[in-house]
Design a protein around this motif. Structure first.
Motif, mmCIF file in Angstrom:
data_model
loop_
_atom_site.group_PDB
_atom_site.id
_atom_site.type_symbol
_atom_site.label_atom_id
_atom_site.label_comp_id
_atom_site.label_asym_id
_atom_site.label_seq_id
_atom_site.Cartn_x
_atom_site.Cartn_y
_atom_site.Cartn_z
ATOM 1 N N SER A 1 1.005 -1.175 0.046
ATOM 2 C CA SER A 1 -0.181 0.005 0.155
ATOM 3 C C SER A 1 0.563 1.123 -0.021
ATOM 4 C CB SER A 1 -1.070 0.077 1.182
ATOM 5 O OG SER A 1 -1.774 -1.106 1.214
ATOM 6 N N MET A 2 1.973 1.302 0.840
ATOM 7 C CA MET A 2 2.866 2.321 0.899
ATOM 8 C C MET A 2 3.443 2.715 -0.651
ATOM 9 S SD MET A 2 5.320 2.007 3.966
ATOM 10 C CE MET A 2 4.815 1.292 5.593
ATOM 11 N N ASN A 3 3.838 1.419 -1.498
ATOM 12 C CA ASN A 3 4.377 1.685 -2.788
ATOM 13 C C ASN A 3 3.330 2.227 -3.663
ATOM 14 O OD1 ASN A 3 7.244 1.327 -2.180
ATOM 15 N ND2 ASN A 3 6.784 -0.989 -2.313
ATOM 16 N N ALA A 4 2.168 1.550 -3.325
ATOM 17 C CA ALA A 4 0.910 2.138 -4.407
ATOM 18 C C ALA A 4 0.748 3.709 -4.319
ATOM 19 C CB ALA A 4 -0.277 1.284 -4.140
ATOM 20 N N LEU A 5 0.771 4.163 -3.115
ATOM 21 C CA LEU A 5 0.533 5.598 -2.805
ATOM 22 C C LEU A 5 1.730 6.345 -3.165
ATOM 23 C CD1 LEU A 5 -1.186 5.770 0.782
ATOM 24 C CD2 LEU A 5 -1.952 6.184 -1.397
ATOM 25 N N ALA A 6 3.056 5.915 -2.928
ATOM 26 C CA ALA A 6 4.368 6.420 -3.288
ATOM 27 C C ALA A 6 4.390 6.570 -5.030
ATOM 28 C CB ALA A 6 5.428 5.696 -2.704
ATOM 29 N N ALA A 7 4.003 5.486 -5.650
ATOM 30 C CA ALA A 7 3.893 5.686 -7.029
ATOM 31 C C ALA A 7 3.020 6.921 -7.600
ATOM 32 C CB ALA A 7 3.361 4.609 -7.793
ATOM 33 N N ARG A 8 2.019 7.340 -6.957
ATOM 34 C CA ARG A 8 1.005 8.359 -7.415
ATOM 35 C C ARG A 8 1.416 9.682 -6.793
ATOM 36 N NH1 ARG A 8 -3.759 4.620 -5.045
ATOM 37 N NH2 ARG A 8 -4.229 3.247 -6.850
ATOM 38 N N ASP A 9 2.446 9.378 -6.304
ATOM 39 C CA ASP A 9 3.261 11.064 -5.710
ATOM 40 C C ASP A 9 2.339 11.766 -4.747
ATOM 41 O OD1 ASP A 9 5.462 10.591 -7.095
ATOM 42 O OD2 ASP A 9 4.708 11.655 -8.969
ATOM 43 N N VAL A 10 1.925 10.798 -3.846
ATOM 44 C CA VAL A 10 0.937 11.547 -2.800
ATOM 45 C C VAL A 10 1.421 11.389 -1.086
ATOM 46 C CG1 VAL A 10 -1.088 11.501 -4.284
ATOM 47 C CG2 VAL A 10 -0.602 9.240 -2.615
ATOM 48 N N VAL A 11 2.650 10.879 -1.382
ATOM 49 C CA VAL A 11 3.172 10.645 -0.051
ATOM 50 C C VAL A 11 4.020 11.564 0.106
ATOM 51 C CG1 VAL A 11 4.376 9.156 1.667
ATOM 52 C CG2 VAL A 11 2.642 8.290 0.257
ATOM 53 N N PHE A 12 4.166 12.827 1.376
ATOM 54 C CA PHE A 12 5.274 13.674 1.294
ATOM 55 C C PHE A 12 5.920 13.408 2.747
ATOM 56 C CE2 PHE A 12 2.012 15.261 -1.366
ATOM 57 C CZ PHE A 12 2.836 15.941 -2.345
ATOM 58 N N LEU A 13 7.238 13.459 2.628
ATOM 59 C CA LEU A 13 8.049 13.170 3.951
ATOM 60 C C LEU A 13 8.110 14.435 4.567
ATOM 61 C CD1 LEU A 13 10.760 11.014 2.224
ATOM 62 C CD2 LEU A 13 8.600 10.283 3.377
ATOM 63 N N THR A 14 8.265 14.287 6.060
ATOM 64 C CA THR A 14 8.347 15.346 7.100
ATOM 65 C C THR A 14 9.309 15.362 8.191
ATOM 66 O OG1 THR A 14 6.428 14.590 8.391
ATOM 67 C CG2 THR A 14 5.709 15.885 6.759
ATOM 68 N N GLU A 15 9.597 16.386 8.607
ATOM 69 C CA GLU A 15 10.472 16.128 9.880
ATOM 70 C C GLU A 15 10.155 17.345 10.730
ATOM 71 O OE1 GLU A 15 14.635 16.280 8.735
ATOM 72 O OE2 GLU A 15 14.838 18.619 8.484
ATOM 73 N N PHE A 16 10.532 17.213 12.052
ATOM 74 C CA PHE A 16 10.651 18.125 12.907
ATOM 75 C C PHE A 16 11.367 17.815 14.099
ATOM 76 C CE2 PHE A 16 7.571 14.913 14.613
ATOM 77 C CZ PHE A 16 7.719 15.024 16.186
ATOM 78 N N ARG A 17 12.013 18.634 15.179
ATOM 79 C CA ARG A 17 12.737 18.638 16.151
ATOM 80 C C ARG A 17 12.091 18.636 17.316
ATOM 81 N NH1 ARG A 17 17.995 17.608 15.577
ATOM 82 N NH2 ARG A 17 18.221 18.682 17.511
ATOM 83 N N ALA A 18 12.385 17.779 18.357
ATOM 84 C CA ALA A 18 12.106 17.693 19.694
ATOM 85 C C ALA A 18 12.928 17.087 20.537
ATOM 86 C CB ALA A 18 10.727 17.124 19.733
ATOM 87 N N ASP A 19 13.252 17.537 21.642
ATOM 88 C CA ASP A 19 14.038 16.815 22.601
ATOM 89 C C ASP A 19 15.485 16.753 22.000
ATOM 90 O OD1 ASP A 19 12.262 16.545 24.584
ATOM 91 O OD2 ASP A 19 11.497 14.662 23.608
ATOM 92 N N GLU A 20 16.177 17.720 21.182
ATOM 93 C CA GLU A 20 17.301 17.518 20.684
ATOM 94 C C GLU A 20 17.528 16.429 19.683
ATOM 95 O OE1 GLU A 20 20.610 18.066 23.303
ATOM 96 O OE2 GLU A 20 19.295 19.505 24.689
ATOM 97 N N ARG A 21 16.341 16.074 18.995
ATOM 98 C CA ARG A 21 16.171 14.989 18.020
ATOM 99 C C ARG A 21 15.397 15.365 16.728
ATOM 100 N NH1 ARG A 21 14.598 9.416 20.531
ATOM 101 N NH2 ARG A 21 15.206 8.841 18.100
ATOM 102 N N THR A 22 15.712 14.701 15.730
ATOM 103 C CA THR A 22 14.696 14.941 14.558
ATOM 104 C C THR A 22 13.976 13.798 14.276
ATOM 105 O OG1 THR A 22 16.841 16.228 13.626
ATOM 106 C CG2 THR A 22 14.879 15.301 12.140
ATOM 107 N N TYR A 23 12.680 14.058 14.306
ATOM 108 C CA TYR A 23 11.649 13.023 14.003
ATOM 109 C C TYR A 23 11.237 13.103 12.661
ATOM 110 C CZ TYR A 23 11.949 12.218 18.725
ATOM 111 O OH TYR A 23 12.041 12.133 20.147
ATOM 112 N N GLY A 24 10.914 11.929 11.847
ATOM 113 C CA GLY A 24 10.668 11.765 10.705
ATOM 114 C C GLY A 24 9.092 11.333 10.516
ATOM 115 N N GLY A 25 8.465 11.757 9.551
ATOM 116 C CA GLY A 25 7.129 11.654 9.372
ATOM 117 C C GLY A 25 6.449 11.465 7.923
ATOM 118 N N SER A 26 5.321 11.463 7.889
ATOM 119 C CA SER A 26 4.950 11.409 6.416
ATOM 120 C C SER A 26 3.402 11.917 6.589
ATOM 121 C CB SER A 26 4.761 10.125 5.715
ATOM 122 O OG SER A 26 3.900 9.133 6.323
ATOM 123 N N ILE A 27 2.795 12.349 5.355
ATOM 124 C CA ILE A 27 1.530 12.954 5.269
ATOM 125 C C ILE A 27 1.337 12.361 3.896
ATOM 126 C CG2 ILE A 27 0.126 15.009 4.786
ATOM 127 C CD1 ILE A 27 2.115 16.417 6.611
#
Length: 87
Positions: A29-55
């Motif tokens: 399912s992840m790959n199917a969505l990625a193939a449609r260019d609808v998954v955006f990668l994100t990041e934010f910082r908290a507690d002196e660490r960088t966290y990655g996410g997706s939308i």
């Protein structure tokens, strides 16, 4: 970035806000969505660490608006093109 953001140690949740739309999604399912260019990668910082996410969103403008709306200081950093499992 707010220094008081509390990130769950086991799940992609910060201050009660999920920050990874792909969490627990099957690889196919992840790959199917990625193939449609609808998954955006994100990041934010908290507690002196960088966290990655997706939308999962139809456009980068909408993804940036959703990232802002999460209130974590999250920013869109790219588009997911494909995922794979390490063997």
């Amino acid at each position: 970035m707010r220094p008081e953001i509390c990130v769950d140690p086991d799940r992609p949740i910060a201050d009660g806000v999920p920050f990874d739309d792909l969490f627990n999604m099957p690889l196919e399912s992840m790959n199917a969505l990625a193939a449609r260019d609808v998954v955006f990668l994100t990041e934010f910082r908290a507690d002196e660490r960088t966290y990655g996410g997706s939308i999962i969103c139809g456009s980068i403008d909408d993804a940036e608006a959703r990232a802002f709306g999460r209130g974590l200081g999250e920013r869109v950093i790219g588009t997911l093109t494909r995922t794979s499992l390490w063997s």
